[in-house]
Design an enzyme around this catalytic site. Structure first.
Site, PDB file in Angstrom:
ATOM      1  N   TYR A  52       0.816  -1.212   0.000  1.00 37.20           N
ATOM      2  CA  TYR A  52       0.000   0.000   0.000  1.00 37.20           C
ATOM      3  C   TYR A  52       0.856   1.271   0.000  1.00 37.20           C
ATOM      4  CZ  TYR A  52      -3.737  -3.241   1.471  1.00 37.20           C
ATOM      5  OH  TYR A  52      -4.634  -4.282   1.564  1.00 37.20           O
ATOM      6  N   LEU A 196     -17.808  -4.068   0.101  1.00 42.24           N
ATOM      7  CA  LEU A 196     -18.814  -3.326  -0.662  1.00 42.24           C
ATOM      8  C   LEU A 196     -18.641  -3.548  -2.166  1.00 42.24           C
ATOM      9  CD1 LEU A 196     -18.707   0.024   1.369  1.00 42.24           C
ATOM     10  CD2 LEU A 196     -20.170  -1.973   1.719  1.00 42.24           C
ATOM     11  N   ILE A 234     -13.517  -4.903   6.549  1.00 43.03           N
ATOM     12  CA  ILE A 234     -12.540  -3.805   6.573  1.00 43.03           C
ATOM     13  C   ILE A 234     -12.817  -2.859   5.406  1.00 43.03           C
ATOM     14  CG2 ILE A 234     -10.688  -4.868   7.914  1.00 43.03           C
ATOM     15  CD1 ILE A 234      -9.452  -5.762   5.218  1.00 43.03           C
ATOM     16  N   SER A 237     -12.295   3.835   3.182  1.00 45.48           N
ATOM     17  CA  SER A 237     -12.828   5.146   2.817  1.00 45.48           C
ATOM     18  C   SER A 237     -11.841   6.215   3.259  1.00 45.48           C
ATOM     19  CB  SER A 237     -14.193   5.408   3.452  1.00 45.48           C
ATOM     20  OG  SER A 237     -14.676   6.675   3.050  1.00 45.48           O
ATOM     21  N   ARG A 242     -18.273   9.082   5.209  1.00 41.48           N
ATOM     22  CA  ARG A 242     -18.402   7.656   4.918  1.00 41.48           C
ATOM     23  C   ARG A 242     -17.712   6.808   5.983  1.00 41.48           C
ATOM     24  NH1 ARG A 242     -19.447   5.266   0.172  1.00 41.48           N
ATOM     25  NH2 ARG A 242     -20.893   7.004   0.017  1.00 41.48           N
ATOM     26  N   ASN A 246     -19.886   4.010   7.856  1.00 37.07           N
ATOM     27  CA  ASN A 246     -19.522   2.600   7.874  1.00 37.07           C
ATOM     28  C   ASN A 246     -19.415   2.053   9.294  1.00 37.07           C
ATOM     29  OD1 ASN A 246     -19.412   2.576   5.077  1.00 37.07           O
ATOM     30  ND2 ASN A 246     -17.185   2.718   4.966  1.00 37.07           N
TER      31      ASN A 246
END
Length: 282
Positions: A52, A196, A234, A237, A242, A246
């Site tokens: 990441y 999602l 997990i 966002s 959001r 969540n």
């Protein structure tokens, strides 16, 4: 600061918050705002990975929150993962040290093999290295990501250790029932990445109808569907509204009929997948 997120106890007796924040595609310059907002909203579980490219910024934000008294280190559950090009026994140990240094932490709560990469045949040695790190007290629990039945069978048979978690793509439309049944049989907790469906499922009429009935959003319904089936989610966002939305998924309950209707959104084996297929990805 209190949090409303329930914990799941893993097969090695480690508790883990059932809802966390995924940090994929969170730019380093956004991490401070995103993580401090998340901690304020009640998040304690943060899902990182070497690939990441934001571990330094994530670590700085977490340490700043600890220094400010917003959260204690022992309240946090911090995860990272070894990337494919650093797999192998010695290589995984070095990758762990690098992630720990970038994060600026003394230990990780969980370290994971990110992908099995079957063509390289290094995932077993990588998992063994993480199990050794656990034995040394440098990581609390061991997990894998994107493993499937054959690769799970192999690491369990070869090491005698069952991973606590398998983090897999799972969302309405792609519920991976056969693999989840395998997890249940072996005492492995299912953790859902892209819960999602990277947003592609949120316009589905079934989610919209159920969301309207409960006065919530389709995203909240999708998360609740997994949470009520004892999975970890997990969602990712970078938007404060959001992030808070969540987290607000514990004030309503889906009925058994609603759960069945959402599960029935499946498009057939593999058809609803939005990410890579772990049997061929490397």
């Amino acid at each position: 600061m209190s949090t409303c997120v329930p914990a799941i106890t893993l097969n090695d007796a480690t508790p883990i918050p059932q809802l966390g924040l995924g940090l994929w595609k969170i730019d380093p310059d956004e991490c401070e705002t995103v993580i401090r907002t998340a901690i304020e909203a009640g998040y304690r579980h943060f899902d990182c990975a070497a690939i990441y490219k934001n571990e330094e910024a994530v670590g700085a934000a977490l340490r700043a929150a600890i220094a400010a008294g917003d959260v204690d280190r022992d309240e946090l559950f911090v995860v990272s993962k070894v990337w494919n090009n650093q797999q192998g026994f010695e290589e995984t140990g070095e990758a762990f040290n690098q992630s720990l240094q970038r994060l600026g932490l003394d230990y990780l709560d969980m370290y994971m093999v990110h992908w099995p990469c079957p063509d390289t045949d290094t995932y077993r040695a990588s998992f063994e290295a993480i199990a050794q790190l656990q034995g040394l007290g440098r990581v609390q629990t061991v997990g894998v990501c994107n493993f499937y039945e054959e690769t799970l069978d192999r690491i369990i048979a070869d090491t005698g250790i069952t991973p606590a978690i398998n983090q897999i793509e799972l969302h309405p439309g792609f519920s991976q029932r056969q693999l989840v049944d395998y997890h249940h049989h072996h005492g492995i907790v299912t953790e859902c990445w892209s819960p999602l469906g990277q947003g592609e499922i949120l316009s589905h009429p079934i989610l919209g109808e159920i969301a309207e009935h409960h006065g919530v959003s389709p995203a909240q319904v999708a998360l609740r569907w997994s949470l009520q089936q004892d999975r970890i989610v997990i969602p990712r966002s970078r938007t404060p509204e959001r992030i808070r939305e969540n987290m607000d998924v514990f004030s309503f309950t889906l009925s058994e009929e609603e759960l069945r209707r959402i599960t029935a959104m499946d498009q057939g084996e593999g058809a609803g997948r939005v990410g890579p297929d772990p049997r061929v990805f490397s």
